[in-house]
Design a protein around this motif. Structure first.
Motif, PDB file in Angstrom:
ATOM      1  N   ALA A   1       0.856  -1.189   0.000  1.00  0.00           N
ATOM      2  CA  ALA A   1       0.000   0.000   0.000  1.00  0.00           C
ATOM      3  C   ALA A   1       0.890   1.235   0.000  1.00  0.00           C
ATOM      4  N   PRO A   2       0.417   2.337  -0.630  1.00  0.00           N
ATOM      5  CA  PRO A   2       1.260   3.543  -0.704  1.00  0.00           C
ATOM      6  C   PRO A   2       1.541   4.133   0.675  1.00  0.00           C
ATOM      7  N   LEU A   3       2.815   4.546   0.860  1.00  0.00           N
ATOM      8  CA  LEU A   3       3.197   5.242   2.081  1.00  0.00           C
ATOM      9  C   LEU A   3       3.228   6.737   1.792  1.00  0.00           C
ATOM     10  N   PRO A   4       3.093   7.569   2.838  1.00  0.00           N
ATOM     11  CA  PRO A   4       3.104   9.021   2.595  1.00  0.00           C
ATOM     12  C   PRO A   4       4.428   9.453   1.990  1.00  0.00           C
ATOM     13  N   LYS A   5       4.359  10.432   1.092  1.00  0.00           N
ATOM     14  CA  LYS A   5       5.559  10.925   0.413  1.00  0.00           C
ATOM     15  C   LYS A   5       6.081  12.167   1.104  1.00  0.00           C
ATOM     16  N   GLY A   6       7.383  12.313   1.088  1.00  0.00           N
ATOM     17  CA  GLY A   6       7.974  13.523   1.645  1.00  0.00           C
ATOM     18  C   GLY A   6       7.960  13.493   3.159  1.00  0.00           C
ATOM     19  N   PRO A   7       8.685  14.458   3.753  1.00  0.00           N
ATOM     20  CA  PRO A   7       8.766  14.492   5.205  1.00  0.00           C
ATOM     21  C   PRO A   7       7.425  14.911   5.797  1.00  0.00           C
ATOM     22  N   ALA A   8       7.050  14.269   6.895  1.00  0.00           N
ATOM     23  CA  ALA A   8       5.855  14.694   7.626  1.00  0.00           C
ATOM     24  C   ALA A   8       6.312  15.745   8.622  1.00  0.00           C
ATOM     25  N   ASN A   9       5.991  17.010   8.317  1.00  0.00           N
ATOM     26  CA  ASN A   9       6.504  18.072   9.193  1.00  0.00           C
ATOM     27  C   ASN A   9       5.797  18.051  10.538  1.00  0.00           C
ATOM     28  N   VAL A  10       6.361  17.342  11.460  1.00  0.00           N
ATOM     29  CA  VAL A  10       5.755  17.142  12.777  1.00  0.00           C
ATOM     30  C   VAL A  10       5.734  18.455  13.564  1.00  0.00           C
TER      31      VAL A  10
ATOM     32  N   VAL B   1      -2.145  11.936  12.008  1.00  0.00           N
ATOM     33  CA  VAL B   1      -1.432  11.031  12.916  1.00  0.00           C
ATOM     34  C   VAL B   1      -0.865   9.856  12.121  1.00  0.00           C
ATOM     35  N   ALA B   2      -1.640   9.335  11.177  1.00  0.00           N
ATOM     36  CA  ALA B   2      -1.171   8.219  10.352  1.00  0.00           C
ATOM     37  C   ALA B   2       0.052   8.628   9.538  1.00  0.00           C
ATOM     38  N   VAL B   3      -0.026   9.786   8.903  1.00  0.00           N
ATOM     39  CA  VAL B   3       1.086  10.248   8.070  1.00  0.00           C
ATOM     40  C   VAL B   3       2.344  10.446   8.912  1.00  0.00           C
ATOM     41  N   ARG B   4       2.157  11.039  10.097  1.00  0.00           N
ATOM     42  CA  ARG B   4       3.318  11.335  10.943  1.00  0.00           C
ATOM     43  C   ARG B   4       3.962  10.090  11.519  1.00  0.00           C
ATOM     44  N   LYS B   5       3.199   8.994  11.557  1.00  0.00           N
ATOM     45  CA  LYS B   5       3.781   7.718  11.987  1.00  0.00           C
ATOM     46  C   LYS B   5       4.268   6.915  10.780  1.00  0.00           C
ATOM     47  N   ASN B   6       4.221   7.539   9.603  1.00  0.00           N
ATOM     48  CA  ASN B   6       4.641   6.887   8.362  1.00  0.00           C
ATOM     49  C   ASN B   6       3.812   5.634   8.070  1.00  0.00           C
ATOM     50  N   LEU B   7       2.543   5.670   8.429  1.00  0.00           N
ATOM     51  CA  LEU B   7       1.652   4.551   8.114  1.00  0.00           C
ATOM     52  C   LEU B   7       1.103   4.735   6.707  1.00  0.00           C
ATOM     53  N   ASP B   8       0.449   3.693   6.183  1.00  0.00           N
ATOM     54  CA  ASP B   8       0.063   3.736   4.771  1.00  0.00           C
ATOM     55  C   ASP B   8      -1.262   4.465   4.528  1.00  0.00           C
ATOM     56  N   LEU B   9      -1.636   4.540   3.262  1.00  0.00           N
ATOM     57  CA  LEU B   9      -2.858   5.246   2.861  1.00  0.00           C
ATOM     58  C   LEU B   9      -4.074   4.691   3.569  1.00  0.00           C
ATOM     59  N   PHE B  10      -4.112   3.367   3.671  1.00  0.00           N
ATOM     60  CA  PHE B  10      -5.252   2.754   4.314  1.00  0.00           C
ATOM     61  C   PHE B  10      -5.360   3.180   5.774  1.00  0.00           C
ATOM     62  N   ALA B  11      -4.215   3.263   6.462  1.00  0.00           N
ATOM     63  CA  ALA B  11      -4.222   3.714   7.854  1.00  0.00           C
ATOM     64  C   ALA B  11      -4.747   5.143   7.954  1.00  0.00           C
ATOM     65  N   ALA B  12      -4.374   5.985   6.967  1.00  0.00           N
ATOM     66  CA  ALA B  12      -4.861   7.365   6.974  1.00  0.00           C
ATOM     67  C   ALA B  12      -6.384   7.392   6.860  1.00  0.00           C
ATOM     68  N   LEU B  13      -6.925   6.505   6.021  1.00  0.00           N
ATOM     69  CA  LEU B  13      -8.371   6.468   5.860  1.00  0.00           C
ATOM     70  C   LEU B  13      -9.056   5.921   7.114  1.00  0.00           C
ATOM     71  N   VAL B  14      -8.490   4.846   7.687  1.00  0.00           N
ATOM     72  CA  VAL B  14      -9.109   4.258   8.884  1.00  0.00           C
ATOM     73  C   VAL B  14      -9.005   5.226  10.064  1.00  0.00           C
ATOM     74  N   LEU B  15      -7.799   5.772  10.280  1.00  0.00           N
ATOM     75  CA  LEU B  15      -7.647   6.684  11.420  1.00  0.00           C
ATOM     76  C   LEU B  15      -8.490   7.942  11.203  1.00  0.00           C
ATOM     77  N   GLY B  16      -8.585   8.403   9.962  1.00  0.00           N
ATOM     78  CA  GLY B  16      -9.479   9.522   9.681  1.00  0.00           C
ATOM     79  C   GLY B  16     -10.919   9.164   9.999  1.00  0.00           C
ATOM     80  N   GLY B  17     -11.328   8.004   9.545  1.00  0.00           N
ATOM     81  CA  GLY B  17     -12.717   7.575   9.760  1.00  0.00           C
ATOM     82  C   GLY B  17     -13.059   7.416  11.226  1.00  0.00           C
TER      83      GLY B  17
END
Lengths: 211, 211, 211
Positions: A202-211, C28-44
C-alpha cells in the motif's frame, strides 16, 4: 447447489475462517511470550472480533457467535492447539497466510451481506464487510500492544473492501445468492493472493511529515 | 435472607466492586504521570467497562450504569480520591488487591447471570461473566499504553471464568438465587486468593517462538 | 432562525466537525509513516468514532453515519486529501486546532442532546456528550499506538463536559432548542479557546507515585 448444502458449506467455511484467524491471534500471544490465557483471548478476539463489531453496530445482538456456543469452541481449540504446538504451527506460516486469505474473503462477503440484510445502504454495507474481515486482527494487534499490521503497507483491507463491494452490488441484481457470494469471495481472494505473490505494498506518505 | 435485603446487599457489593476497580484504574494513571482527567477516565472505564461490554453485546442498552446516575458518582469519587491521595492509597496495595478480588468475584457472577437472563446459553454466559470481571481492566491497560497485565501470567481471568461457570450451572438447578450467586462468588474469590497466596502463575509458552 | 434552516446549519456544522476530526486522524497516520489505508481508517474513526460509541451505548443502532452514506464520504475525502497533501495541511496546524475546537463544541452538544432524547438522565447524558466529542480521538491514539493525548495535560475533555452539561441543563427549561444548543456550544468553544490561548494545563499528580 441446493440451499441446505450451500448453508452447510457456509457454516464449514465460516468455522474454518474463525479457526485460522484464531490461530493467527494465538501466535501473536506466543511470540510476545504471553500466557495461555492471552493465547485464548487473542485467539478469540481475532476469530470473532470483526463479527462482534459488525453485529454491535448494526444492532444484531447478541452476536451470532454468542447465540450459538459451538462457535466458541473453535477459537478455544485453535488457541489451545497453537499454544501447545506453536513450534510446529509457526512453521506452517505460508499455509496459515493462505487460509487467512480464505477467511478474509469469506468474512468480507458474509459481513457485507448481513449488513445489507439489516437495511444498510451499499457503501456502509461494504465498509462493514471490510470491518468484519479486518476488525478481529486490529483488536488482536491493539491488545498485544502493536500498531495494527494492516497499517504498515500490507495489502489486506483493500481486497476485503473490494470483495465486499462486489457482493453488495451484485446482490442488487437478480443473480442467485450463491453466485453473488462466490463473486465477492473470489474477487477478494484473488486480489489478496495476487498482492501476496507480487509483493504489492500500500502507498506510504511521500515527503517528510513536518511534525 | 429476604429478597429486598439481598437486593440491597447486591447493590452495595456492586458499588464496592466498581469503587475498587476504579481505584486501580486511577492508580495506573497516576503511576504513568497522566493528568487528573486521565485518572477519572481510567477509573471510570476500569470500574464500568466490563459491564458496558457485556451490556452492549447482549443488547441491554443503555447499560445499567448509564441508566442510574448514582453508578457514575462512585468511579468519579474513586478517581478524585486516588488522584489527590495516591501516596496513601498506593501504600494500601494489599488491601486493594483483596478488594479487587471481591470485585472480580462479584462481577463474574452478576455478569454471567445477567447474560443468562438475556437468553444466552451456559458457555457464552460464563464467558460474558468473565468478560464483565476482566474487561474494565483490559480497557484500562490498553488506554494507558500497556499490554493487559492479565496476559502476563497473572491468575485472574480463570477464577472469573470458573466462578461464572459455577453460577451459570447451578442456576439451572432449583437452588435459590442467593445460593447460586454465593457459590459462584466463593469459588472465584477462593481461587483468586489461593492463586495470590501460593503465587500461582499461568503457563507461559514453552520453547522458542520461531518468529 | 426557522427550523429547516437550523437543521441545515446543523448538518453542515456536523460534516465540518467530522471533516476536521478526520484530518487530525489522517495526520497522525502520516506522521507515523503509516500507509494510505491507515490514513483512511484513522481519519474515519476519529471523525465518526465518538458518535459510534455514543450510539452503541444508547442503543441507537445502526449509528447515523452508517444509515446515511453521505456521512462516510466526508472522512474518506479528508483522509485522501490529508494523505496526498499532508505537507500543506500540516502547515495549517493552527487553523486545524481552531476548527477542531468547533468540532468538539458541536459534538459534545449534539451528543448530549441525543442521549437526552434516548431517555438518559442529565449526568450520563452530559458524559456521553463528552464521549461523543473525545471518543474518536481516543480511538485514533490507541490504534496508532499512542497514549491518548488528552491524558497528558491538554485541557480538552473538560470543556466538552462543561459544554454538554450546559446544554443538558438548559434543555430542561423552556428555552428554544437553538438557544440551548448555542449556549452549550459557546461554553465549550470559549473554554477550549481560552485554554489554548492562556496555555492552561490539566493538573498532574503531585509527589512521587510509589510504584
Amino acid at each position: 447447489m441446493p440451499e441446505t448444502e450451500f448453508a452447510t458449506t457456509l457454516v464449514v467455511l465460516d468455522l474454518t475462517g474463525i479457526f485460522v484467524f484464531a490461530v493467527s491471534g494465538a501466535l501473536v500471544a506466543v511470540r510476545k511470550n504471553l500466557d495461555l490465557f492471552a493465547a485464548l483471548v487473542l485467539g478469540g478476539v481475532t476469530g470473532l472480533g470483526g463479527g462482534f463489531i459488525r453485529d454491535v453496530l448494526i444492532g444484531a445482538t447478541p452476536p451470532a457467535a454468542l447465540a450459538d456456543w459451538r462457535y466458541l469452541l473453535v477459537p478455544i481449540a485453535a488457541g489451545l492447539l497453537t499454544f501447545f504446538f506453536h513450534a510446529s504451527i509457526g512453521r506452517l506460516e505460508r499455509v496459515i497466510t493462505l487460509f487467512d486469505a480464505f477467511g478474509l474473503a469469506l468474512f468480507c462477503v458474509t459481513g457485507a451481506l448481513k449488513a445489507v440484510d439489516y437495511g444498510l445502504e451499499p457503501l456502509p454495507a461494504a465498509l462493514l464487510g471490510m470491518v468484519t474481515g479486518i476488525g478481529g486482527g486490529m483488536i488482536r494487534d491493539v491488545l498485544a500492544g502493536n500498531v495494527p499490521v494492516i497499517f504498515e503497507g500490507v495489502v489486506y483491507a483493500t481486497p476485503a473492501l473490494v470483495g465486499a463491494a462486489v457482493a453488495v452490488l451484485l446482490d442488487r441484481t437478480d443473480l442467485p445468492l450463491v453466485v453473488v457470494a462466490a463473486a465477492g469471495f473470489s474477487t477478494c481472494l484473488g486480489f489478496r493472493l495476487l498482492a501476496l505473490v507480487r509483493g504489492w505494498r500500500a502507498p506510504l506518505p511521500k515527503g517528510p511529515a513536518n511534525v
